[in-house]
Design a protein around this motif. Sequence first.
Motif, PDB file in Angstrom:
ATOM      1  N   TYR A  49       0.866  -1.175   0.127  1.00  0.00           N
ATOM      2  CA  TYR A  49      -0.122   0.048  -0.082  1.00  0.00           C
ATOM      3  C   TYR A  49       0.765   1.327  -0.184  1.00  0.00           C
ATOM      4  O   TYR A  49       0.664   2.149  -0.706  1.00  0.00           O
ATOM      5  CB  TYR A  49      -0.950   0.040   1.157  1.00  0.00           C
ATOM      6  N   ASN A  51       3.714   1.475  -1.106  1.00  0.00           N
ATOM      7  CA  ASN A  51       4.705   1.608  -2.522  1.00  0.00           C
ATOM      8  C   ASN A  51       4.280   0.907  -3.247  1.00  0.00           C
ATOM      9  O   ASN A  51       4.746  -0.213  -3.786  1.00  0.00           O
ATOM     10  CB  ASN A  51       6.126   1.013  -1.874  1.00  0.00           C
ATOM     11  N   PRO A  52       2.867   0.959  -4.152  1.00  0.00           N
ATOM     12  CA  PRO A  52       2.605   0.322  -4.857  1.00  0.00           C
ATOM     13  C   PRO A  52       3.074   0.161  -6.334  1.00  0.00           C
ATOM     14  O   PRO A  52       4.067   1.033  -6.508  1.00  0.00           O
ATOM     15  CB  PRO A  52       0.908   1.200  -5.307  1.00  0.00           C
ATOM     16  N   SER A  54       3.401  -0.592 -10.263  1.00  0.00           N
ATOM     17  CA  SER A  54       2.960   0.269 -11.646  1.00  0.00           C
ATOM     18  C   SER A  54       2.385  -0.590 -12.578  1.00  0.00           C
ATOM     19  O   SER A  54       2.327  -2.040 -12.434  1.00  0.00           O
ATOM     20  CB  SER A  54       4.209   1.064 -12.376  1.00  0.00           C
ATOM     21  N   TYR A 127      -9.389   0.785  -5.347  1.00  0.00           N
ATOM     22  CA  TYR A 127      -9.322   1.619  -4.057  1.00  0.00           C
ATOM     23  C   TYR A 127      -8.980   3.193  -4.224  1.00  0.00           C
ATOM     24  O   TYR A 127      -8.085   3.409  -5.077  1.00  0.00           O
ATOM     25  CB  TYR A 127      -7.969   1.277  -2.932  1.00  0.00           C
ATOM     26  N   CYS A 128      -9.830   3.793  -3.855  1.00  0.00           N
ATOM     27  CA  CYS A 128      -9.649   5.310  -3.676  1.00  0.00           C
ATOM     28  C   CYS A 128      -9.926   6.084  -2.633  1.00  0.00           C
ATOM     29  O   CYS A 128     -11.063   6.115  -2.007  1.00  0.00           O
ATOM     30  CB  CYS A 128     -10.713   5.869  -5.043  1.00  0.00           C
ATOM     31  N   ASP A 171      -6.615   9.282  -8.037  1.00  0.00           N
ATOM     32  CA  ASP A 171      -5.674   8.291  -8.294  1.00  0.00           C
ATOM     33  C   ASP A 171      -6.549   6.824  -7.669  1.00  0.00           C
ATOM     34  O   ASP A 171      -7.190   6.809  -6.650  1.00  0.00           O
ATOM     35  CB  ASP A 171      -4.644   8.408  -7.322  1.00  0.00           C
ATOM     36  N   ILE A 172      -6.095   5.913  -8.442  1.00  0.00           N
ATOM     37  CA  ILE A 172      -6.892   4.583  -7.937  1.00  0.00           C
ATOM     38  C   ILE A 172      -5.613   3.573  -7.788  1.00  0.00           C
ATOM     39  O   ILE A 172      -4.747   3.458  -8.479  1.00  0.00           O
ATOM     40  CB  ILE A 172      -7.754   3.906  -9.299  1.00  0.00           C
ATOM     41  N   LEU A 173      -5.855   2.663  -6.752  1.00  0.00           N
ATOM     42  CA  LEU A 173      -4.901   1.347  -6.598  1.00  0.00           C
ATOM     43  C   LEU A 173      -5.812   0.222  -6.982  1.00  0.00           C
ATOM     44  O   LEU A 173      -6.867   0.234  -6.135  1.00  0.00           O
ATOM     45  CB  LEU A 173      -4.558   1.394  -5.281  1.00  0.00           C
ATOM     46  N   PHE A 185      -0.921  -4.014  -4.264  1.00  0.00           N
ATOM     47  CA  PHE A 185      -1.552  -2.913  -4.712  1.00  0.00           C
ATOM     48  C   PHE A 185      -0.828  -2.274  -5.879  1.00  0.00           C
ATOM     49  O   PHE A 185       0.617  -2.490  -5.800  1.00  0.00           O
ATOM     50  CB  PHE A 185      -1.567  -1.860  -3.756  1.00  0.00           C
ATOM     51  N   LYS A 187      -0.590   0.752  -8.901  1.00  0.00           N
ATOM     52  CA  LYS A 187      -1.307   2.130  -8.983  1.00  0.00           C
ATOM     53  C   LYS A 187      -1.910   2.277 -10.504  1.00  0.00           C
ATOM     54  O   LYS A 187      -1.003   2.096 -11.542  1.00  0.00           O
ATOM     55  CB  LYS A 187      -0.319   3.140  -8.533  1.00  0.00           C
TER      56      LYS A 187
END
Length: 188
Positions: A49, A51-52, A54, A127-128, A171-173, A185, A187
């Motif tokens: 979470y 350090n998601p 890419s 998640y947002c 931003d969305i995870l 997670f 990003k």
Amino acid sequence: MNVGKILAVVCILIGIVLVGCVSEISTKPDETPESQPVKTQTRGPRGSYENPASIKETVVVRTLSGTFEITVLDCIRGEKAYQVIKASNMFNPDPDQGFEYLLVKVRFKYALGKASQYVSAYCFEAYCDGTGYSPAFVVLPKDMPDFKDVNLIPEGMVEGWIAFIVPQGKDILIAYEYIFEPVCFIKI
């Protein structure tokens, strides 16, 4: 204290210890693009979470059930995603005011383990701002196969698109959830 109570306390303590050791995440080193500098991990491990990972970066998740490799391969959002969804089926719902469609293409590989593993689109959340959004019920176009509900055995893999309705422009995870808890997670 009788033996039954002592045994119950020991079982509870073992359960607490095992839940704390449910998963471990990492990224595959050979998946880091050569054109981008490698970031120093000052916070959590890559894919956490804090350090998601890419898009196109594979996250390796180790759990009690096995080792999985999870990659978000592509994404479409906003007006373009809305057009794809509406062209696919006119009965697909419109997002509420302030929300938009997000389409993500996910690859899930069961790398190592000993038993079968069930996986579906509902193993993922978007998640947002601390809130998780489950996949949306929509019909996708035939050229964008949806992420199927499957049982995998080691070396098995599934790949497909998942639709979400998320807050607009935020931003969305994307998280993979194991035993109802997010364990990695990515990003968007």
